[in-house]
Design a protein around this motif. Structure first.
Motif, short mmCIF file in Angstrom:
data_model
loop_
_atom_site.label_atom_id
_atom_site.label_comp_id
_atom_site.label_asym_id
_atom_site.label_seq_id
_atom_site.Cartn_x
_atom_site.Cartn_y
_atom_site.Cartn_z
N ILE A 266 78.68 39.99 96.44
CA ILE A 266 80.01 39.41 96.49
C ILE A 266 80.09 38.36 95.17
CG2 ILE A 266 81.61 37.63 97.56
CD1 ILE A 266 81.09 39.40 100.22
N PHE A 267 78.99 37.77 94.94
CA PHE A 267 78.94 36.71 93.97
C PHE A 267 79.54 37.14 92.57
CE2 PHE A 267 77.12 34.25 90.06
CZ PHE A 267 77.62 33.01 90.57
N ALA A 268 79.02 38.61 92.10
CA ALA A 268 79.65 39.20 91.09
C ALA A 268 81.32 39.26 90.87
CB ALA A 268 79.11 40.55 90.91
N HIS A 269 82.03 38.95 92.25
CA HIS A 269 83.30 39.17 92.20
C HIS A 269 84.14 37.73 92.52
CE1 HIS A 269 83.19 43.44 92.06
NE2 HIS A 269 82.10 43.43 92.67
N THR A 270 83.19 36.66 92.29
CA THR A 270 83.82 35.37 92.35
C THR A 270 84.27 35.02 91.11
OG1 THR A 270 81.51 34.26 92.10
CG2 THR A 270 82.10 34.81 94.33
N PRO A 271 84.90 33.94 90.94
CA PRO A 271 85.36 33.32 89.71
C PRO A 271 84.00 33.21 88.69
CG PRO A 271 86.95 32.48 90.91
CD PRO A 271 85.83 33.26 91.78
N GLN B 64 87.70 25.90 84.05
CA GLN B 64 87.28 26.93 85.08
C GLN B 64 88.99 27.48 85.72
OE1 GLN B 64 84.72 24.90 87.65
NE2 GLN B 64 83.10 26.34 87.28
N ALA B 65 89.82 26.63 85.94
CA ALA B 65 91.00 26.84 86.22
C ALA B 65 91.92 27.67 85.18
CB ALA B 65 92.00 25.67 86.45
N TYR B 66 91.80 27.38 84.05
CA TYR B 66 92.34 28.24 82.94
C TYR B 66 91.90 29.61 83.17
CZ TYR B 66 93.42 29.97 78.14
OH TYR B 66 93.85 30.59 77.30
N ASN B 67 90.59 29.93 83.13
CA ASN B 67 90.16 31.25 83.42
C ASN B 67 90.32 31.83 84.37
OD1 ASN B 67 88.68 31.04 80.83
ND2 ASN B 67 87.44 29.50 81.64
N ALA C 53 80.41 34.44 84.55
CA ALA C 53 78.88 34.67 83.67
C ALA C 53 78.87 35.37 82.47
CB ALA C 53 77.99 35.18 84.85
N ASN C 54 77.99 34.78 81.56
CA ASN C 54 77.96 35.40 80.35
C ASN C 54 79.04 35.35 79.52
OD1 ASN C 54 75.33 35.78 81.24
ND2 ASN C 54 75.94 37.62 81.94
N SER C 55 80.11 34.72 79.73
CA SER C 55 81.30 34.71 78.84
C SER C 55 81.12 33.37 77.88
CB SER C 55 82.61 34.50 80.02
OG SER C 55 82.54 33.38 80.50
N LYS C 56 82.09 33.46 77.09
CA LYS C 56 82.23 32.52 76.07
C LYS C 56 82.43 31.14 76.78
CE LYS C 56 85.41 31.19 72.34
NZ LYS C 56 86.56 30.60 72.93
N GLN C 57 83.55 31.24 77.82
CA GLN C 57 83.75 29.98 78.50
C GLN C 57 82.65 29.62 79.17
OE1 GLN C 57 85.43 32.84 78.62
NE2 GLN C 57 87.73 32.58 78.23
N GLN C 58 81.66 30.43 79.76
CA GLN C 58 80.56 29.90 80.30
C GLN C 58 79.74 29.13 79.62
OE1 GLN C 58 80.63 30.09 84.02
NE2 GLN C 58 78.90 29.10 83.99
N LYS C 59 79.61 29.67 78.33
CA LYS C 59 78.67 28.60 77.34
C LYS C 59 79.14 27.44 77.28
CE LYS C 59 76.82 32.90 75.01
NZ LYS C 59 77.80 34.16 75.05
N GLU C 60 80.51 27.44 77.00
CA GLU C 60 81.09 25.95 77.02
C GLU C 60 80.76 25.04 78.18
OE1 GLU C 60 85.35 25.46 75.72
OE2 GLU C 60 85.43 27.66 75.06
N ILE C 61 81.17 25.90 79.41
CA ILE C 61 80.90 24.97 80.61
C ILE C 61 79.32 24.68 80.67
CG2 ILE C 61 80.58 25.36 83.07
CD1 ILE C 61 83.31 27.14 83.10
N LYS C 62 78.46 25.33 80.25
CA LYS C 62 77.09 25.02 80.29
C LYS C 62 76.67 23.90 79.34
CE LYS C 62 72.56 27.35 80.01
NZ LYS C 62 71.93 28.68 79.60
N GLN C 63 77.46 23.86 77.94
CA GLN C 63 77.20 22.62 77.15
C GLN C 63 77.65 21.34 77.91
OE1 GLN C 63 79.34 24.17 73.71
NE2 GLN C 63 77.49 25.06 72.82
#
Length: 609
Positions: A260-265, A325-328, A270-280
């Motif tokens: 199920i996790f693979a189908h959560t926001p 997160q909301a934007y994505n 995960a591994n997207s450009k946005q995720q890298k921003e969130i990580k930073q």
């Protein structure tokens, strides 16, 4: 304001008040009494600390013993505490046997989190109650929705929800569906406002709903799926994913299993450009946190201000993460055919701008009415699925229950919506085990297929009448137990070839369950009836506990609890009880008569105790 809305608002207030009283740790409510009532888990052993969703601290823990904790449902509001320190609020993410996980609403882990004596206890869920109040107060402003509300509470007539089924030539993906399941699928696809699917135990309700949802999607609909518990949401979500449905699971993602996790926001990003921003951003928050934590417990005014400023920065970064997160998520909402979550999970997800044709509310018999109105505005049409003859929603306040707060949305709707589509064939248990429930609760309409015909003895009552094996209060003075009945269970394991791995011991009383856990092998599943709803085992041993000279049966009076208990076994059902205590009650008298006719009636004297 509509009188029934006023009643519901009053109930919410009563429930809040009761939670506040019951969950507080003070002179009146000791830690021992909270633990005895299943309202506190203590001590916990912290096994892992991480920063999870939106950078909140998350803690994995284990307990030395599996608790009887049916109040600790995932998503429950909790407080993490230790003697002498300010408790920290949070939310329970999961509790499975001895292991669990919770999230804290704090900038960081408390300094004492790994000290001896840390525990968690339930706390009033002010977030959910404030949402329910807001929704009810605004209900009359939404004309179509209020019209539905009035219709559901107009007990003078039972109006037809939708015309009877038009001829339908649906081609079913699942060729195994029986006629009643096919009827329910057709009803859902032709639904124009509200449809009810009544699914007694083992009748394939989830299978039916999955088939119907696939038809709705194929008709170009966007579907919302909900249920009052995360477990029930995940159950239906997994079935839809197996059918290749484009599903997004919102809400409690941190404990979702991999499927199920693979189908959560979070999983999708995960591994997207946005995720890298969130990580930073999370790394920046971590740096500020480290700087703030240089100032330990004892420090002066300047240090305190500096620490507060740094934590304020952490808070700001969190807001930034949430916005990203909301934007994505907005994009993900558009792509999904089905969005699934609990009512509060869906309400919080910000999907009110997305247009849904149908809402499917599963386990609607466990959903209090105000929770349902939180999500009814999100879709044009509603499908309620569940069984109002199983356990109702849990309500703590006796006053609120008296006013009808524990009447589920399914019970409310079933009085005025017609027709109700009954799934009439059970595939779980031997015919004789299902027989009494079919008789008493389902107008003899619950059928069993040929392969579940009886092949021997499948239901046994062991009568303790006259043996002096009376009920007694446990050591903590709270819940009841009956040692004589536990001794019979031990004898059963010695004399019958019962495999503990294929067996569950269940009882209505938490005291009996706690005593059983001390005695019986670890591989035996031991649970209260309430916690075991929705589950099944080859063999069930049911201990009724009540045995007294006054014929007092307490909450055995809620026959729906008994309906849950006697429909969990697939092959063998053993019931241990005192016929002299329960036999004066009409329901139990009928049950004992049924066993004498179709099962085996044994007495305690056959067992050398």
């Amino acid at each position: 304001m509509h009188p029934h809305i006023q009643i519901l608002l009053r109930c919410i207030e009563l429930e809040e008040k009761e939670q506040l009283q019951r969950f507080s740790l003070d002179q009146q409510h000791t830690l021992r009494s909270l633990k005895a009532e299943g309202l506190a888990l203590h001590p916990i052993i912290v096994t892992r600390k991480t920063f999870g969703y939106a950078d909140y601290p998350e803690i994995s823990f284990k307990l030395n013993f599996p608790p009887e904790a049916n109040m600790f449902r995932d998503g429950a509001a909790i407080e993490c505490f230790i003697a002498g320190e300010e408790p920290v609020k949070g939310v329970l993410l999961s509790l499975d046997g001895k292991n669990g996980e919770f999230r804290l609403f704090a900038p960081d882990f408390p300094d004492w989190i790994e000290d001896d004596g840390v525990g968690i206890k339930l706390s009033p869920d002010t977030r959910t109650t404030s949402i329910m109040k807001k929704v009810l107060n605004e209900l009359e402003n939404d004309k179509p929705l209020f019209k539905l509300f009035e219709r559901l509470h107009d007990n003078t007539t039972k109006t037809s929800g939708d015309p009877l089924l038009k001829n339908t030539s649906l081609s079913f993906r699942n060729r195994q569906l029986n006629e009643s399941q096919q009827q329910a699928v057709a009803a859902i696809t032709q639904n124009e406002q509200i449809t009810i699917v009544h699914g007694p135990p083992g009748t394939g309700k989830t299978t039916t709903l999955i088939e119907a949802i696939i038809h709705l999607i194929n008709n170009g609909e966007k579907v919302l799926v909900s249920a009052p518990s995360n477990t029930a949401v995940d159950n239906i979500a997994k079935g839809l994913l197996q059918q290749g449905v484009k599903l997004l699971r919102v809400g409690n993602a941190s404990k979702a299993d991999e499927a199920i996790f693979a189908h959560t926001p979070e999983g999708r990003l995960a591994n997207s450009k946005q995720q890298k921003e969130i990580k930073q951003l999370k790394q920046r928050a971590e740096e500020f946190r480290k700087m703030a934590l240089k100032y330990k417990r004892s420090f002066g005014k300047a240090e305190r201000e500096q620490r507060q400023l740094l934590f304020k920065e952490v808070k700001n970064i969190r807001l930034e993460i949430k916005k990203l997160q909301a934007y994505n998520e907005e994009k993900l909402f558009k792509e999904a055919d089905v969005i699934a979550g609990t009512p509060i999970g869906l309400y919080d997800a910000g999907i009110d701008r997305v247009h849904f044709q149908t809402l499917v509310l599963d386990e609607a018999g466990q959903c209090i009415e105000p929770l349902a109105w939180c999500i009814f505005p999100l879709a044009e049409k509603i499908v309620l699925a569940g069984d109002h003859w199983q356990l109702p929603p849990t309500v703590l306040s006796y006053e609120a229950a008296k006013l009808g707060f524990n009447i589920s949305i399914l019970e409310v709707a079933i009085k005025t919506v017609d027709p109700v589509f009954l799934l009439n064939t059970q595939y779980r248990m031997k015919e004789v085990i299902a027989g009494f429930s079919s008789n008493y609760f389902y107008n003899n309409e619950l059928l069993s297929p040929a392969h579940l015909r009886n092949t021997g003895t499948h239901i046994t009552f062991i009568d303790t009448a006259g043996s002096g094996n009376h009920e007694e209060h446990g050591a903590d003075g709270s819940s009841l137990q009956n040692k004589g009945e536990l001794a019979i269970v031990q004898k059963l394991f010695e004399t019958e070839s019962i495999d503990p791995l294929k067996t569950a011991f269940i009882s209505p009383y938490a005291g009996q369950v706690a005593a059983a856990k001390e005695l019986f092998p670890k591989q035996l599943r031991i649970s209260t009836i309430d916690s075991f709803q929705g589950q099944e085992k080859e063999n069930i041993i049911l201990s009724l506990v009540r045995s007294n000279d006054d014929g007092e049966i307490g909450f055995l009076k809620d026959y729906r609890r008994m309906n849950v208990a006697i429909t969990r076994a697939k092959e063998q059902l053993f019931i241990i009880g005192d016929s002299a205590t329960i036999g004066a009650d009409v329901f139990y008298n009928a049950f004992l008569t049924y066993i004498e006719k179709y099962g085996v009636y044994r007495t305690v004297w056959e067992f050398e105790l």
